[in-house]
Design a protein around this motif. Structure first.
Motif, PDB file in Angstrom:
ATOM      1  N   LEU A 113       0.879  -1.166   0.000  1.00  0.00           N
ATOM      2  CA  LEU A 113       0.000   0.000   0.000  1.00  0.00           C
ATOM      3  C   LEU A 113       0.912   1.210   0.000  1.00  0.00           C
ATOM      4  CD1 LEU A 113      -2.774   1.426   0.333  1.00  0.00           C
ATOM      5  CD2 LEU A 113      -2.424   1.234   2.794  1.00  0.00           C
ATOM      6  N   THR A 114       0.690   2.134  -0.939  1.00  0.00           N
ATOM      7  CA  THR A 114       1.544   3.314  -1.042  1.00  0.00           C
ATOM      8  C   THR A 114       0.956   4.472  -0.257  1.00  0.00           C
ATOM      9  OG1 THR A 114       0.450   4.123  -3.034  1.00  0.00           O
ATOM     10  CG2 THR A 114       2.295   2.600  -3.328  1.00  0.00           C
ATOM     11  N   THR A 115       1.745   5.532  -0.097  1.00  0.00           N
ATOM     12  CA  THR A 115       1.276   6.707   0.636  1.00  0.00           C
ATOM     13  C   THR A 115       0.125   7.394  -0.079  1.00  0.00           C
ATOM     14  OG1 THR A 115       2.981   8.027  -0.443  1.00  0.00           O
ATOM     15  CG2 THR A 115       3.477   7.177   1.754  1.00  0.00           C
ATOM     16  N   TYR A 141      -2.963   0.210  -4.027  1.00  0.00           N
ATOM     17  CA  TYR A 141      -2.484  -1.132  -3.727  1.00  0.00           C
ATOM     18  C   TYR A 141      -1.807  -1.683  -4.971  1.00  0.00           C
ATOM     19  CZ  TYR A 141      -5.303  -1.211   0.504  1.00  0.00           C
ATOM     20  OH  TYR A 141      -5.827  -0.943   1.736  1.00  0.00           O
ATOM     21  N   GLY A 142      -0.699  -2.383  -4.789  1.00  0.00           N
ATOM     22  CA  GLY A 142      -0.002  -2.956  -5.925  1.00  0.00           C
ATOM     23  C   GLY A 142       0.877  -4.113  -5.500  1.00  0.00           C
ATOM     24  N   SER A 145      10.429   4.620   0.173  1.00  0.00           N
ATOM     25  CA  SER A 145       9.828   5.354   1.290  1.00  0.00           C
ATOM     26  C   SER A 145       8.351   5.658   1.061  1.00  0.00           C
ATOM     27  CB  SER A 145      10.599   6.651   1.537  1.00  0.00           C
ATOM     28  OG  SER A 145      10.569   7.474   0.387  1.00  0.00           O
ATOM     29  N   ALA A 146       7.835   5.440  -0.158  1.00  0.00           N
ATOM     30  CA  ALA A 146       6.421   5.669  -0.445  1.00  0.00           C
ATOM     31  C   ALA A 146       5.546   4.500  -0.012  1.00  0.00           C
ATOM     32  CB  ALA A 146       6.229   5.934  -1.930  1.00  0.00           C
TER      33      ALA A 146
END
Length: 110
Positions: A62-64, A68-69, A96-97
Motif C-alpha cells: 500500500l503506497t502513501t 495497492y499494488g 519510502s512511499a
C-alpha cells in the motif's frame, strides 16, 4: 540591624533555591518531552526501516497515495510496482512511499 542581615541571608538562599527548582523543572519537562515525543518517533522510524528493508518481489504493498499494488522489481532506493489487473501499469517509486507490506503467503482473517 539583625533583622536586615537575616532577611539578606534568606533572600540569598531563596535565590539559590529558585535556581535549583528551575533547573529541576527543566530536566523534568525535558524528560517528559523525550518520552512522549522523541522516543515514540524513533520507534516508529525503526519499524518503517525494517518494513522497507523486508520488501521482496511479489509482496503486496500500500503506497502513501493509497494505491495497492504488487512489487515487480526491487532496487536500492526504488521499487517497481504493478497496479491493478492491467499488467502494463508498472510504476517506479521510492521505497519510502510504501506504508504497508503484505507477504504473499500471509492471509489475514478478518
Amino acid at each position: 540591624m539583625n533583622q536586615l542581615v537575616f532577611l539578606a541571608d534568606a533572600a540569598a538562599t531563596g535565590g539559590a533555591m529558585s535556581w535549583t527548582w528551575m533547573i529541576g523543572y527543566i530536566i523534568v519537562i525535558g524528560g517528559i518531552f523525550y518520552f512522549m515525543a522523541i522516543r515514540p518517533q524513533k520507534k516508529q522510524q525503526k519499524q518503517m526501516n525494517a518494513l522497507i528493508s523486508s520488501l521482496e518481489i511479489g509482496d503486496s504493498v500500500l503506497t502513501t497515495s493509497g494505491f495497492y499494488g504488487v512489487v515487480i522489481d526491487v532496487m536500492d532506493d526504488v521499487i517497481i510496482v504493478e497496479f491493478g489487473n492491467n499488467k502494463n501499469c508498472r510504476i517506479p517509486m521510492k521505497k519510502s512511499a510504501v506504508v504497508e507490506v503484505e507477504k504473499p503467503g500471509s492471509e489475514e482473517n478478518k
